[in-house]
Write a protein that holds these residues in place. Sequence first.
Motif, PDB file in Angstrom:
ATOM      1  N   GLU A 132       5.206  22.076   8.620  1.00 26.32           N
ATOM      2  CA  GLU A 132       6.385  22.179   9.468  1.00 26.32           C
ATOM      3  C   GLU A 132       6.280  23.500  10.227  1.00 26.32           C
ATOM      4  N   PRO A 138       7.040  18.176  12.769  1.00 26.15           N
ATOM      5  CA  PRO A 138       6.640  18.180  11.360  1.00 26.15           C
ATOM      6  C   PRO A 138       5.846  16.935  11.012  1.00 26.15           C
ATOM      7  N   ARG A 140       5.351  13.922   8.792  1.00 26.80           N
ATOM      8  CA  ARG A 140       6.271  13.139   7.970  1.00 26.80           C
ATOM      9  C   ARG A 140       5.493  12.069   7.209  1.00 26.80           C
ATOM     10  N   GLY A 148       8.735  15.222   4.092  1.00 26.90           N
ATOM     11  CA  GLY A 148       7.512  15.843   4.572  1.00 26.90           C
ATOM     12  C   GLY A 148       6.266  15.265   3.927  1.00 26.90           C
ATOM     13  N   LEU A 390      12.344  17.192   4.785  1.00 24.09           N
ATOM     14  CA  LEU A 390      12.054  18.151   5.844  1.00 24.09           C
ATOM     15  C   LEU A 390      13.111  19.249   5.829  1.00 24.09           C
TER      16      LEU A 390
END
Length: 471
Positions: A132, A138, A140, A148, A390
């Motif tokens: 991130e 980010p 995923r 994440g 996240l």
Amino acid sequence: MSEIHDLTAREQWERLQQRQLSPLEIVDHYLSRIERLDDGLGAFVTVTPDAARERARRLGDAGPRPDPLWGLPFADKDLTMRAGVPAKFGSRLMADFVPDTSDELPQALDAAGGISLGKTNTPEFGMPSYTESLVAPPARTPWNPALGAGGSSGGAAVAVAAGLLPFAPGSDGGGSIRIPAAATGLVGVKPSRGLVPSGSGIGSLGGLPVAGPLARTVGDAAMLLDAMIGDEPFPFTLRAPRWEGGALSNAAIRGEGRYQLAVMTTSPWDDAYDITVSSEASAALDHGIAELDALGHGIEAIALEPWPDYAPHFRVLWQAGAAGIPAEGAALELLEPLTRWLVERGRELPARRLVEALAGLAQFERSVIRQFAPYDAIVTPALAMTPRPLGWYDSADGEKNFAQQVQYTPFTSFVNVSGLPAVTLPVHQTDDGLPMGIQLIGRPGGEATLLAIGAQLERRIGWQRRHPPQW
């Protein structure tokens, strides 16, 4: 008929050899999927379609070759340099950097016949175990995009899990292959120190980071690892044997043998941090043990001997490793808060403290190898928790961030310190469909054993048939 991305890398290679597919067809297929599906997943930071198609045409015009990756796509992790392609290292500091030379690993994969489609996402300079950054979306996990994918090979893991690549190279200095592989339902291999010439770990501080593969199947991971090792003689093997070309792929394909295994849920962080193995991680471990028992392996429980100095020594290496990041003066402001904290702490360390840490971790390495010597492999949870949401990590408080990373990944970094091989295997899914895995840690140079056990579990469990929803 299966789509190209539903085939294993081995099956794709065989169809290329038989001229049932061309390199350009495969490259076009994956480039199309990247264009349609990567938005929001955070797998790639740079895509190089023109260069990929041109290389695919050249390979196709020359006809099939028995090279181990001939005609197969991959992507470079954006901590490696490929001539003419931006190398951002996940950082604003490197936003405009385009190298004019390539690192050894991209050269080795090119020599094996592979075709790079671009660069995969990584956190700033690969320092955190999650992906991130401030310069890219980010990474995923495709199993639940609110979570994440881990790091630092997060983009590589997302690309393979979402069917944007058949497999991908990564690097692992504290779990950076195994963590994202576990978070995305893949097989991730951290080789023995010294095994992969272009990513041996020997020239780095503490010998921690090595190059290895991420793939959907054990066989595909072995195939890429064989190619990364290559056939060229190299001057250092440490305790890693010199595998002949294709030897690891053969071990993964055969999947033979009965082995003596030990299960371990302790870690060297236990004295310094509150480490709790979640119910989901425990369920995955229990499931993996049950399957290993059903396969006839000997299994017993062990506990790692306490080593109170491990935590402070590893923290020193983590901070000292950031000290060399090329940021001085005003350029430090371009670094993210966590990275800047690491750089500043690393540059404040006295040389004596670093020497003490290196010496202490060398003793720890010998102790771990001694404790594990009676067993063919050690079984641990892959992660202590499910994939993290996240934004879960504190990006401003370095101390808290470090603790969070340790609590999520307590079973990975000590394998790098010990120089041992390890593989994460996606043996289980939670009730809501998230992948959860186990880790197998081998003897020095014990990759063939780990791959054989992994192949046995894969045949029994069939995780290669699972696909994330929508991908």
